[in-house]
Enzyme design. Structure first.
Site, PDB file in Angstrom:
ATOM      1  NE  ARG A   1      27.575  41.059  26.198  1.00  0.00           N
ATOM      2  CZ  ARG A   1      27.720  39.896  25.558  1.00  0.00           C
ATOM      3  NH1 ARG A   1      28.735  39.117  25.835  1.00  0.00           N
ATOM      4  NH2 ARG A   1      26.861  39.527  24.633  1.00  0.00           N
ATOM      5  CD  GLU A   2      29.926  51.291  26.636  1.00  0.00           C
ATOM      6  OE1 GLU A   2      31.018  51.556  26.122  1.00  0.00           O
ATOM      7  OE2 GLU A   2      29.454  51.897  27.609  1.00  0.00           O
TER       8      GLU A   2
ATOM      9  CG  LEU B   1      37.417  32.559  32.951  1.00  0.00           C
ATOM     10  CD1 LEU B   1      37.633  31.052  32.941  1.00  0.00           C
ATOM     11  CD2 LEU B   1      38.044  33.150  34.211  1.00  0.00           C
TER      12      LEU B   1
ATOM     13  CB  CYS C   1      29.274  49.410  33.946  1.00  0.00           C
ATOM     14  SG  CYS C   1      28.063  50.188  32.871  1.00  0.00           S
TER      15      CYS C   1
ATOM     16  CE  LYS D   1      28.075  53.980  36.302  1.00  0.00           C
ATOM     17  NZ  LYS D   1      26.996  53.159  36.836  1.00  0.00           N
TER      18      LYS D   1
END
Ligand code: NAD
Length: 442
Positions: free
Chosen positions: A164-165, A260, A270, A273
């Site tokens: 994750r970035e 959540l 990500c 797309k």
């Protein structure tokens, strides 16, 4: 192909020579982690800005902890940078493809970068080299890469990336799982060995399943966010409180708290797309993925809902000054690709608002950015709020929580805030004289 679900062994693979093609949000952490495991890594990047920044010892992207990881590799002389993939792959045992796979016009993944890189490196690969696809790609891409390389002595392995970035370094050093897909057991085990002992489960499978796992993960997470955003809309309709609702949901271990948090909609390089690509893959193979299409539609609605909140607060957007806090798709990254914040900014500009943005990652380089055309970039959050009718908090940078909100209210035309991340305390904001709108709570 055998399947195992535990790390194969803790010992490290012998030192290998590895080329990583594409110095982006995936390629740089991948290169850093492989170098930290003792391998000799060449990072190939053809973009002038990114290559030159790396050569100067800088990072061309914002990612916490990544500078230190790359510096360690550089000092140990285990990372080198080159401009061309052809130069990078010389004598390599492994080559990682970390090139973009943007969304094509029809929703399908655009594989032109993957294909181009494969064609480019094919004749230059050392005999027996293993090419590993880390880019997110649709079913059948391992075969496409193999065909483009056009050599029987080269194996292609699918190894999707789940980082994750914002937490890419920790995610890459301590992955939950490593997925390796190949029809060549020898190549698969060589790749698994590169990551052995990192603590994550190892899932060995065929390339088609590996490719599908990546899309399934992103589709599931995007759906989870769409679900909580839909629940937030329902909370507003019935007068329930989304924060307490999430507590009640998340303590159920089967559900958990991750993904959540209601917000302005999901985005980034990500989810949009990859969800579109999975719906497209389904269509191509005769499956109508209506559940996922629903999550995508819900996300489009969420961006509209947040824009409508800002318009309601402003009264009339035409000619109104709107301060925007945060334009990246989430905090701790400079990535604005498909950012919901940018989608909202564009809608505000189109409606005739005067938009003043602040984001800690914006710099002089962004003044000419297309996605910020017609927008005033400011150097601090107070400046963005100056004379504004509404401030819209669109990215969850923690700094916005700790600002002197009394001072913010003084510089605004009227103190009103749309907190699209539920980052602020509504009672405290109201005490400072703000009209406050969050997501799924009042
Ligand atoms: P990015 O655009 O940040 O980086 C890709 C880099 O590859 C660019 O700098 C580009 O110049 C370079 N490049 C392209 N073709 C090249 C070539 N032939 N030779 C040398 N350099 C070349 O992209 P990213 O965000 O790192 O994503 C890469 C892939 O990983 C995509 O498929 C993406 O879907 C996937 N992925 C991304 C993330 C994420 O959080 N960004 C997470 C998991 C998977």
């Amino acid at each position: 192909m055998s399947r195992s679900h535990t790390p194969r062994r803790a010992a490290r693979a012998p030192q290998s020579k590895i080329c990583v093609i594409g110095a982006g949000y995936v390629g740089i952490p991948t290169a850093g982690v492989l170098a930290s495991r003792g391998h000799d890594v060449v990072l190939a990047e053809r973009d002038d800005y990114r290559f030159e920044e790396l050569e100067k010892g800088n990072l061309p992207i914002v990612e916490p902890g990544l500078q230190e990881l790359i510096d360690e590799g550089r000092i140990a002389e285990r990372i080198h940078f080159v401009r061309s993939a052809v130069e990078g792959v010389q004598d390599c045992d492994f080559v990682f493809l970390c090139v973009p796979t943007p969304q094509g016009d029809d929703g399908a993944a655009d594989l032109s970068y993957v294909k181009e890189a494969s064609l480019e490196i094919g004749p230059h690969l050392a005999p027996g080299c293993v090419v590993i696809n880390k880019s997110t790609v649709p079913v059948g891409t391992a075969d496409l890469v193999a065909r483009a390389i056009g050599r029987t002595d080269i194996s292609v392995v699918s190894n999707p990336e789940f980082l994750r970035e914002g937490t890419a370094v920790a995610d890459s050093l301590h992955p939950d799982r490593i997925v390796v897909g190949s029809n060549d057991a020898h190549a698969a085990s060589a790749v698994a060995e590169l990551f052995a002992g990192m603590g994550g489960a190892m899932v060995l499978t065929d390339p088609t399943t590996a490719e599908t796992i990546k899309y399934a993960s992103n589709a599931f997470l995007a759906t989870k966010i769409s679900f909580v955003n839909a629940m937030a809309a329902l909370c507003e309709a019935v007068g329930a409180d989304i924060k307490d609702l999430v507590l009640g949901l998340g303590f159920d271990k089967r559900i958990g708290f991750e993904f959540l948090s209601p917000g302005p909609g999901w985005g980034g390089s990500c989810f949009p797309k990859d969800t579109a690509a999975l719906v497209h893959i389904g269509k191509e193979h005769g499956y109508e993925f209506s559940l996922l299409q629903g999550a995508i539609d819900c996300n489009v609605e969420q961006i509209e809902r947040v824009t409508a909140k800002i318009a309601t607060m402003a009264g009339d957007l035409k000619g109104a000054t709107i301060g925007v806090w945060g334009v990246t798709f989430k905090a701790e990254t400079d990535d604005r690709r498909s950012s919901p914040a940018i989608a909202i900014v564009r809608k505000l500009v189109d409606a005739g608002a005067r938009v003043r943005v602040y984001d800690p990652t914006l710099s002089e380089r962004d003044r000419d950015a297309e996605d910020l055309a017609g927008v005033e970039i400011t150097s601090d959050p107070f400046e963005a709020a100056r004379d504004a009718k509404v401030v819209a908090l669109l990215t969850e940078w923690q700094m916005f929580r700790w600002l002197d909100h009394a001072q913010v209210s003084e510089v605004m035309e009227v103190p009103a805030i749309v907190d699209a991340r539920n980052l602020l305390d509504p009672d405290s904001m109201k005490r400072h004289g703000f009209r406050y709108m969050g997501i799924g709570r009042s």
